[in-house]
Enzyme design. Structure first.
Site, PDB file in Angstrom:
ATOM      1  N   PRO A   1       6.064  -3.100   5.821  1.00 23.18           N
ATOM      2  CA  PRO A   1       6.814  -1.842   5.842  1.00 23.18           C
ATOM      3  C   PRO A   1       8.193  -1.909   5.176  1.00 23.18           C
ATOM      4  O   PRO A   1       8.831  -0.870   5.018  1.00 23.18           O
ATOM      5  CB  PRO A   1       6.962  -1.568   7.337  1.00 23.18           C
ATOM      6  CG  PRO A   1       6.906  -2.920   7.973  1.00 23.18           C
ATOM      7  CD  PRO A   1       5.968  -3.739   7.139  1.00 23.18           C
TER       8      PRO A   1
ATOM      9  N   ASP B   1       4.600  -0.968  -6.297  1.00 18.20           N
ATOM     10  CA  ASP B   1       4.806   0.454  -6.041  1.00 18.20           C
ATOM     11  C   ASP B   1       6.292   0.717  -5.801  1.00 18.20           C
ATOM     12  O   ASP B   1       7.057  -0.202  -5.528  1.00 18.20           O
ATOM     13  CB  ASP B   1       4.012   0.882  -4.809  1.00 18.20           C
ATOM     14  CG  ASP B   1       2.515   0.880  -5.093  1.00 18.20           C
ATOM     15  OD1 ASP B   1       2.145   0.874  -6.274  1.00 18.20           O
ATOM     16  OD2 ASP B   1       1.735   0.871  -4.123  1.00 18.20           O
TER      17      ASP B   1
ATOM     18  N   LYS C   1       5.155   6.108  -8.230  1.00 16.62           N
ATOM     19  CA  LYS C   1       5.353   7.492  -8.651  1.00 16.62           C
ATOM     20  C   LYS C   1       6.644   8.020  -8.046  1.00 16.62           C
ATOM     21  O   LYS C   1       6.754   8.149  -6.843  1.00 16.62           O
ATOM     22  CB  LYS C   1       4.161   8.353  -8.207  1.00 16.62           C
ATOM     23  CG  LYS C   1       2.896   7.921  -8.894  1.00 16.62           C
ATOM     24  CD  LYS C   1       1.665   8.559  -8.282  1.00 16.62           C
ATOM     25  CE  LYS C   1       0.420   7.966  -8.886  1.00 16.62           C
ATOM     26  NZ  LYS C   1       0.005   6.697  -8.263  1.00 16.62           N
TER      27      LYS C   1
ATOM     28  N   GLY D   1       3.040  -1.305  -0.711  1.00 13.40           N
ATOM     29  CA  GLY D   1       3.708  -1.118   0.573  1.00 13.40           C
ATOM     30  C   GLY D   1       2.719  -1.201   1.734  1.00 13.40           C
ATOM     31  O   GLY D   1       1.559  -0.812   1.598  1.00 13.40           O
ATOM     32  N   GLY D   2       3.163  -1.754   2.852  1.00 13.46           N
ATOM     33  CA  GLY D   2       2.326  -1.797   4.060  1.00 13.46           C
ATOM     34  C   GLY D   2       1.110  -2.659   3.862  1.00 13.46           C
ATOM     35  O   GLY D   2       1.184  -3.778   3.355  1.00 13.46           O
ATOM     36  N   ASP D   3      -0.042  -2.126   4.261  1.00 16.47           N
ATOM     37  CA  ASP D   3      -1.316  -2.804   4.085  1.00 16.47           C
ATOM     38  C   ASP D   3      -2.053  -2.115   2.930  1.00 16.47           C
ATOM     39  O   ASP D   3      -2.260  -0.895   2.983  1.00 16.47           O
ATOM     40  CB  ASP D   3      -2.132  -2.675   5.386  1.00 16.47           C
ATOM     41  CG  ASP D   3      -3.438  -3.443   5.318  1.00 16.47           C
ATOM     42  OD1 ASP D   3      -3.862  -3.821   4.215  1.00 16.47           O
ATOM     43  OD2 ASP D   3      -4.040  -3.656   6.384  1.00 16.47           O
TER      44      ASP D   3
ATOM     45  N   MET E   1       2.181   9.984   4.940  1.00 17.02           N
ATOM     46  CA  MET E   1       2.491  10.975   3.890  1.00 17.02           C
ATOM     47  C   MET E   1       2.414  12.396   4.454  1.00 17.02           C
ATOM     48  O   MET E   1       1.925  13.311   3.784  1.00 17.02           O
ATOM     49  CB  MET E   1       1.491  10.830   2.710  1.00 17.02           C
ATOM     50  CG  MET E   1       1.592   9.506   2.009  1.00 17.02           C
ATOM     51  SD  MET E   1       0.353   9.293   0.728  1.00 17.02           S
ATOM     52  CE  MET E   1      -1.058   8.766   1.670  1.00 17.02           C
TER      53      MET E   1
ATOM     54  N   ALA F   1      10.767   2.694   8.727  1.00 18.83           N
ATOM     55  CA  ALA F   1      10.548   1.715   9.798  1.00 18.83           C
ATOM     56  C   ALA F   1      10.809   0.303   9.282  1.00 18.83           C
ATOM     57  O   ALA F   1      10.399  -0.043   8.173  1.00 18.83           O
ATOM     58  CB  ALA F   1       9.103   1.818  10.297  1.00 18.83           C
TER      59      ALA F   1
END
Ligand code: SAH
Length: 363
Positions: free
Chosen positions: A113, A136, A158, A189-191, A272, A301
């Site tokens: 995160p 990203d 983006k 990002g994240g998983d 999102m 987070a």
């Protein structure tokens, strides 16, 4: 006595010349973290193939290139993942028509995160080995700076109003760099497995004969729940968790079964979702969710800019409007949110813009 790192048959001893055993232990921990746990398996696999490779490739520079290609390529990655047939894979590669130059491997890596401490050890290792990091927009500088200084970084995220890469362009870039023999990390990002379009990238790479390995990361929902101090499931309160996207393809309405999402006894994590929060709230309420169900918005987070808002589902649009959220934000809806105050004593109740039953705002 030196501190020992044992990945039999690979053995590393750390000595500080007797100056500080505590420091030796610390250095050992750093090295442990940097080394794959199956390093011993890799050594054994290479050893079993060595006599045949030595025989087939008489010239030392050719042999060295062969071993480097094995170590940088998909075969070593597979052995480190637990493929027990590693020695034979090396020999198959020896017999391959390209003389051992592999087509490369792309690691699609979850960056978590945002907090670099929430990277997996594997993500950190791969990042430090990569020749090129294709990432990203959500992946921040704190994580990117862990890559080698000479590694190329390409942002394909983006951003509103800026030039953005199409998925086809990203796919082509991954193939091009991997074919070039570079160690490619595709950082998400994240998983990567959640709302990360990982399936399309893996399929494209495999169609082009390039191995893709997905390294999971900590997803925003678990990071957000931890930050706000409540669990996603809880005995007797929530026995299932539903991950939904607030955005469909082309920024339209997502194809979500809102009736299933609104079921009682469940936690809903909306990715999102912020820009469509009014429509999402409306769908959940229209499908029978109690308007007083507790809800949380967690912005950024795990990052220093993190903000947490605890409210009720009916008040979500008003809370989002009132606090002008700019970072990535996750919306979590469900009775588990009510546990926040109990789990995290520093959670203080504050006033929400007219929620039916607010449980507090923390920012
Ligand atoms: N693969 C990612 C999700 C990508 S979709 C993951 O597993 O987390 C992007 C959305 O994730 C954002 O719009 C936001 O809803 C959420 N998100 C990502 N990072 C976040 C963070 N640090 N805090 C809150 N939400 C986050």
């Amino acid at each position: 006595m030196p501190a020992i790192i044992d990945r039999d048959p690979v053995l590393i001893a750390v000595s500080t010349g007797g100056t500080s055993p505590a420091l030796a232990r610390r250095v050992r921990a750093w090295i442990e973290a940097a080394l794959p746990s199956r390093l011993g398996d890799l050594a054994r696999a290479l050893d079993s193939a060595r006599p045949t490779v030595n025989h087939a490739l008489a010239a030392a520079p050719v042999r060295r290139r062969f071993w480097d290609a094995i170590l940088d390529g998909p075969i070593a990655a597979r052995i480190l993942r637990g493929d027990a047939d590693g020695g034979n894979r090396v020999l198959e590669q020896l017999a391959a028509p390209d003389g051992g130059r592999t087509a490369g491997v792309v690691h699609i890596v979850g960056a978590g995160p945002g907090d670099p401490d929430l990277l997996t050890l594997k993500a950190l290792r791969l990042l430090q080995q990569a020749d090129v990091v294709i990432h990203d927009r959500l992946v921040g500088e704190a994580i990117l700076s862990l890559a080698r200084r000479d590694a190329a970084r390409i942002c394909v995220g983006k951003a509103k109003g800026a030039h953005s890469w199409s998925q086809a362009g990203i796919n082509a870039l991954l193939v091009h760099r991997a074919r070039d023999g570079q160690r490619v990390v595709r950082l998400k990002g994240g998983d990567p497995n959640l709302f990360g379009r990982v399936g399309e990238e893996v399929a494209h790479l495999r169609d082009h004969g390039i191995e893709a390995e997905v390294v999971p990361g900590i997803t925003a929902a678990t990071a957000a729940a931890s930050a706000a101090g409540f669990p996603l499931s809880h005995r007797g309160i929530a026995s299932s968790v539903c991950y939904v996207t607030g955005h469909g393809a082309d920024d339209g309405e997502p194809d979500v079964d809102w009736a299933a999402a609104a079921r009682p006894g469940q936690t809903v994590a909306v990715y999102m979702g912020l820009s469509r929060i009014a429509a999402i709230t409306e769908r959940l309420l229209a499908n029978g969710l109690d308007p007083a169900t507790p809800a949380a918005i967690v912005e950024s987070a795990s990052l220093p800019t993190e903000r947490r808002f605890l409210t009720s589902v009916a008040a979500l649009p008003a809370v989002a409007r009132a606090h002008r959220l700019t970072g990535p934000a996750l919306v979590i809806v469900g009775e588990v949110v009510r546990l926040a105050a109990a789990v995290r004593p520093q959670t203080t109740a504050a006033r929400c813009p007219s929620p039916p039953r607010a449980v507090g705002i923390v920012s």
